[in-house]
Structure formats: structure tokens, C-alpha cells
Write a protein that holds these residues in place. Sequence first.
Motif, PDB file in Angstrom:
ATOM      1  N   LYS A 147     100.619  16.301 -86.449  1.00 20.69           N
ATOM      2  CA  LYS A 147     101.322  15.044 -86.675  1.00 20.69           C
ATOM      3  C   LYS A 147     102.767  15.033 -86.185  1.00 20.69           C
ATOM      4  O   LYS A 147     103.325  13.959 -85.933  1.00 20.69           O
ATOM      5  N   VAL A 148     103.365  16.207 -86.052  1.00 16.62           N
ATOM      6  CA  VAL A 148     104.784  16.262 -85.665  1.00 16.62           C
ATOM      7  C   VAL A 148     104.996  17.015 -84.361  1.00 16.62           C
ATOM      8  O   VAL A 148     105.583  16.489 -83.409  1.00 16.62           O
ATOM      9  N   PHE A 149     104.503  18.247 -84.312  1.00 13.20           N
ATOM     10  CA  PHE A 149     104.789  19.102 -83.157  1.00 13.20           C
ATOM     11  C   PHE A 149     104.158  18.574 -81.878  1.00 13.20           C
ATOM     12  O   PHE A 149     104.824  18.440 -80.850  1.00 13.20           O
ATOM     13  N   VAL A 150     102.849  18.286 -81.930  1.00 11.84           N
ATOM     14  CA  VAL A 150     102.137  17.829 -80.719  1.00 11.84           C
ATOM     15  C   VAL A 150     102.721  16.525 -80.182  1.00 11.84           C
ATOM     16  O   VAL A 150     103.012  16.421 -78.978  1.00 11.84           O
ATOM     17  N   PRO A 151     102.929  15.476 -81.011  1.00  9.10           N
ATOM     18  CA  PRO A 151     103.528  14.244 -80.487  1.00  9.10           C
ATOM     19  C   PRO A 151     104.904  14.476 -79.864  1.00  9.10           C
ATOM     20  O   PRO A 151     105.240  13.873 -78.830  1.00  9.10           O
ATOM     21  N   ALA A 152     105.716  15.346 -80.467  1.00  9.78           N
ATOM     22  CA  ALA A 152     107.054  15.624 -79.931  1.00  9.78           C
ATOM     23  C   ALA A 152     106.954  16.334 -78.583  1.00  9.78           C
ATOM     24  O   ALA A 152     107.691  16.011 -77.643  1.00  9.78           O
ATOM     25  N   ALA A 153     106.032  17.273 -78.466  1.00 15.01           N
ATOM     26  CA  ALA A 153     105.848  17.992 -77.208  1.00 15.01           C
ATOM     27  C   ALA A 153     105.332  17.061 -76.119  1.00 15.01           C
ATOM     28  O   ALA A 153     105.756  17.132 -74.956  1.00 15.01           O
TER      29      ALA A 153
END
Length: 200
Positions: A147-153
Amino acid sequence: HIGEHVLMRRTLPLLLFLVLTAVGAGAEIIDRILAVVNNHVITLSDVRRADRVRTVLKYPAIDQKQLVRELVDAALIEEQIAQFFGIDVTEAEVDEVMKDVPDLRGVPVDIVREAVRSRLRADAFFELRFGQFLRATDAEVADYYNKVFVPAAQQKGGPVPPLAQVTDLIRDSVIQEKAAHEVESWLTAIRRRSDIEIFD
């Protein structure tokens, strides 16, 4: 919160002292009280000094109202630290941080060092008070990754590393978020039972 009459009795003598000191020295009166925290007074000069120190330490810029509230919280935290045994910071630890502060921008080094020492003391206190008890489950790590890391990357446009490669990093991030939440909840409770007056 303290009543108006109590506040006046508490602050007027100090205000008078500031006025008499300035007049006695033939100086222009430039200081004023911006907040009172459990008998600890925060003045305009305190806020200006804190602003200069924040610039030296490359902290994000905040406005005066935020600075006052930050100093209020700092005073409350210091009161709590004083009740704990073993919260200490060595000169070597301060020196290590000061290595990354090449430009003091005219601020006396002892003031900057004291600010660094206070921050390190707070970090040690929060680690003792909260950090050692916080954990991140595998489910929480996976949830943060998706929910956080993948979208930011993906937003950065670079490759997205698999979870196995960043598990430790994400676990630390989850624990830091939990710690921040615990600290804010704790501070909220401390504020409620403290005598705080902030003057606009």
C-alpha cells in the motif's frame, strides 16, 4: 489550564523583571513571553534562537506558531526525561552529529551542541519508553509494502524491488510509524494534565 488571575500573578513579575532589566541596561525592550508551560517561560528570543538552530541543523522550516508549540512540547519532554534514570548523552555522541554541521551561521557552538544533546536525549528516552516494545508483524510489513512502498516506487518510475529485498527497511518504517503514533498519543495526554498557556 491555569486561570487568568493565576496566570497574571505568575507572569507579571517576570514581565516586570524583563522590562526593568532592559530599562536598567538602557536597551530597547525586544523580548516578550509567548508561552508558559508548568512555570517554564518561553520568550520571543527563545523562539528566534530555536529558529536559527533549526536552520543550522537543516530541519524543515516552520512558522512561529509551530515553533512555540515545538518548544512547549520540548519543555514537557524534558520534564519527563528528568524523571527517568540513565538517560544520558556523551560528548562523543554530540561530536558525531556535529561532524555533519559545517556551518554554524553565526550561532554560538554551545547553543547548537545543547540543541543536539536535547534531541539525542529525547531519542534515547523515546527508545526506552516506547521503541523497545514495538514490533512489526509479517502481515503489517506486507501491507505496508503493497500500500505504501510499491506505489511510491512506481511513482518514481524506477524498478520495484521484491519484498524479500526490502523487508528490513519496511519493518523499520512500520515501527517508526508506530513509534510516532505512540509518542503523539503520549504527548497529547501530557499536554492535557499540564498547565499550558500560549499567547498569540
